[in-house]
Design a protein around this motif. Structure first.
Motif, PDB file in Angstrom:
ATOM      1  N   MET A 111      -6.042  19.917  -3.823  1.00  7.95           N
ATOM      2  CA  MET A 111      -7.466  19.680  -3.599  1.00  7.95           C
ATOM      3  C   MET A 111      -7.875  18.266  -4.020  1.00  7.95           C
ATOM      4  O   MET A 111      -8.637  17.596  -3.322  1.00  7.95           O
ATOM      5  N   LEU A 112      -7.350  17.814  -5.152  1.00  9.77           N
ATOM      6  CA  LEU A 112      -7.706  16.487  -5.641  1.00  9.77           C
ATOM      7  C   LEU A 112      -7.213  15.380  -4.708  1.00  9.77           C
ATOM      8  O   LEU A 112      -7.925  14.409  -4.439  1.00  9.77           O
ATOM      9  N   LEU A 113      -5.974  15.532  -4.210  1.00 13.81           N
ATOM     10  CA  LEU A 113      -5.447  14.506  -3.316  1.00 13.81           C
ATOM     11  C   LEU A 113      -6.223  14.488  -2.001  1.00 13.81           C
ATOM     12  O   LEU A 113      -6.539  13.417  -1.465  1.00 13.81           O
ATOM     13  N   ASP A 114      -6.537  15.666  -1.479  1.00 14.20           N
ATOM     14  CA  ASP A 114      -7.397  15.730  -0.290  1.00 14.20           C
ATOM     15  C   ASP A 114      -8.710  14.991  -0.543  1.00 14.20           C
ATOM     16  O   ASP A 114      -9.172  14.184   0.271  1.00 14.20           O
ATOM     17  N   HIS A 115      -9.314  15.288  -1.683  1.00 10.13           N
ATOM     18  CA  HIS A 115     -10.623  14.733  -2.018  1.00 10.13           C
ATOM     19  C   HIS A 115     -10.581  13.212  -2.081  1.00 10.13           C
ATOM     20  O   HIS A 115     -11.517  12.524  -1.623  1.00 10.13           O
ATOM     21  N   LYS A 116      -9.507  12.674  -2.627  1.00 11.99           N
ATOM     22  CA  LYS A 116      -9.405  11.227  -2.796  1.00 11.99           C
ATOM     23  C   LYS A 116      -9.144  10.498  -1.482  1.00 11.99           C
ATOM     24  O   LYS A 116      -9.442   9.304  -1.356  1.00 11.99           O
ATOM     25  N   LEU A 117      -8.600  11.195  -0.493  1.00 10.96           N
ATOM     26  CA  LEU A 117      -8.257  10.540   0.769  1.00 10.96           C
ATOM     27  C   LEU A 117      -9.232  10.858   1.902  1.00 10.96           C
ATOM     28  O   LEU A 117      -9.172  10.244   2.966  1.00 10.96           O
ATOM     29  N   LEU A 118     -10.144  11.794   1.679  1.00 12.05           N
ATOM     30  CA  LEU A 118     -11.070  12.200   2.736  1.00 12.05           C
ATOM     31  C   LEU A 118     -11.996  11.065   3.173  1.00 12.05           C
ATOM     32  O   LEU A 118     -12.300  10.931   4.362  1.00 12.05           O
ATOM     33  N   ALA A 119     -12.464  10.274   2.212  1.00 15.90           N
ATOM     34  CA  ALA A 119     -13.436   9.231   2.551  1.00 15.90           C
ATOM     35  C   ALA A 119     -12.882   8.271   3.599  1.00 15.90           C
ATOM     36  O   ALA A 119     -13.592   7.878   4.539  1.00 15.90           O
ATOM     37  N   GLY A 120     -11.605   7.908   3.455  1.00 17.99           N
ATOM     38  CA  GLY A 120     -11.000   7.004   4.423  1.00 17.99           C
ATOM     39  C   GLY A 120     -10.887   7.629   5.800  1.00 17.99           C
ATOM     40  O   GLY A 120     -11.095   6.955   6.822  1.00 17.99           O
ATOM     41  N   MET A 121     -10.543   8.913   5.846  1.00 21.66           N
ATOM     42  CA  MET A 121     -10.462   9.603   7.131  1.00 21.66           C
ATOM     43  C   MET A 121     -11.835   9.682   7.785  1.00 21.66           C
ATOM     44  O   MET A 121     -11.984   9.476   8.998  1.00 21.66           O
ATOM     45  N   ARG A 122     -12.847  10.003   6.985  1.00 25.36           N
ATOM     46  CA  ARG A 122     -14.207  10.066   7.519  1.00 25.36           C
ATOM     47  C   ARG A 122     -14.656   8.710   8.054  1.00 25.36           C
ATOM     48  O   ARG A 122     -15.332   8.618   9.082  1.00 25.36           O
ATOM     49  N   GLN A 123     -14.289   7.662   7.354  1.00 24.76           N
ATOM     50  CA  GLN A 123     -14.657   6.313   7.765  1.00 24.76           C
ATOM     51  C   GLN A 123     -14.118   5.991   9.149  1.00 24.76           C
ATOM     52  O   GLN A 123     -14.788   5.330   9.948  1.00 24.76           O
ATOM     53  N   ARG A 124     -12.920   6.476   9.451  1.00 23.15           N
ATOM     54  CA  ARG A 124     -12.296   6.211  10.751  1.00 23.15           C
ATOM     55  C   ARG A 124     -12.553   7.331  11.757  1.00 23.15           C
ATOM     56  O   ARG A 124     -12.098   7.264  12.905  1.00 23.15           O
TER      57      ARG A 124
END
Length: 241
Positions: free
Chosen positions: A104-117
Motif C-alpha cells: 500500500m505504501l509503495l502504491d501511495h508513493k508512486l500514484l501521484a506520478g501516474m496521475r500526473q501522466r
C-alpha cells in the motif's frame, strides 16, 4: 521473467532486491543488452523507511521522474506450516508489513506520478483462490495479508480508473524453485502430479499475463483477481493439530 517480458516491450526496468544482489545485477545487465535501461535497488518492502527510499531512488533514475508500471510482487512467506499461536509477534508484523502495508505504501508513493501522466499499471501478487477469502489453516498471517490486499486491489482500481490507472492482482499457483525463471517450453515436458493441468507452472506463465495487462489496449480491464494456477488449489482442507 516478468522484467524480461516488459523489457522486450520497450520498458526501462527498475529491479528491487533484498538479499539477491548478484542475481539482480546480473539480470539488470541482461536487460540492458535488450536496448533499454535497467538498474537494481536494494530495499526491504517490509520496512517503511526503505519503501520511501526505493520510491524516491526509482523516480529519480527514471527518464520522466515517474514510474508508469509497478509490479508490486515482493512479499515474505514462511513455508513451514504453523498454527497462528505458534508465530512470534515479530514474524506477524513482518508478514503483514511485507505483504500488505508495504504494498500500500509503495502504491501511495508512486500514484501521484501516474496521475500526473494520466496513465499507469499496478500489479499486486496474491495466491491461488485468494479472492475467495477461505480459511487457510497454518497460513493465517500470510492469508490475512493477501486477502486484505484483494479488497485493496479492487478498491484502488475503482478509485484510480478515472485517472487512467488500472490495478490487478495476479495469483500464481505453486511455482517453486528454478521453475520461476523458466519458460513454458522448458517445463512443458515435466510432470506435476498435483497440477490438474499435468505440468508445473513457469515464470513465463505469470509474465505473459502481466505483460498483457500492462498493454495500453488493456485499459478496459481493471480490478481483476487473476488465478494463474493450472487449476491447482493451494488451500488444502486440513484439521489443525
Amino acid at each position: 521473467m516478468t522484467a524480461l517480458a516488459l523489457a522486450r516491450m520497450g520498458c526501462d526496468i527498475v529491479l528491487n532486491y533484498v538479499n539477491s544482489e548478484y542475481e539482480a545485477l546480473t539480470l539488470a545487465e541482461t536487460i540492458s543488452r535488450l536496448g533499454v535501461r535497467a538498474t537494481a535497488i536494494r530495499a526491504n518492502i517490509a520496512n517503511e523507511l526503505e519503501v520511501g527510499e526505493l520510491a524516491a531512488e526509482a523516480q529519480q533514475w527514471s527518464r520522466t521522474g515517474t514510474i508508469d508500471i509497478l509490479i508490486n510482487n515482493a512479499g515474505p512467506f514462511i513455508r513451514e506450516r504453523r498454527l497462528f499461536g505458534e508465530y512470534k509477534e515479530e514474524e506477524i508484523v513482518s508478514l503483514m508489513s511485507g505483504n500488505l502495508l508495504g504494498v500500500m505504501l509503495l502504491d501511495h508513493k508512486l500514484l501521484a506520478g501516474m496521475r500526473q501522466r494520466s496513465w499507469g499499471r499496478i500489479i499486486h501478487f496474491g495466491f491461488g483462490h485468494a479472492g475467495e477469502g477461505r480459511a487457510w489453516p497454518h497460513r493465517a498471517v500470510y492469508a490475512a495479508a493477501k486477502t486484505g490486499l484483494v479488497s485493496f486491489t479492487k478498491t484502488l482500481a475503482v478509485e484510480e480508473a478515472p485517472h487512467g490507472i488500472t490495478v490487478h492482482m495476479i495469483c500464481p499457483g505453486d511455482i517453486r524453485g528454478d521453475n520461476k525463471e523458466r519458460t513454458i517450453a522448458e517445463v512443458i515436458g515435466q510432470r506435476d502430479e498435483e497440477s490438474p493441468l499435468g505440468r508445473p507452472g513457469s515464470g513465463e506463465d505469470i509474465a505473459r499475463v502481466i505483460a498483457f495487462l500492462c498493454l495500453p489496449e488493456s485499459d478496459y480491464l481493471t480490478g481483476n483477481i487473476v488465478d494463474v494456477t493450472g487449476g491447482f488449489d493451494p488451500i488444502k482442507t486440513t484439521i489443525p493439530k
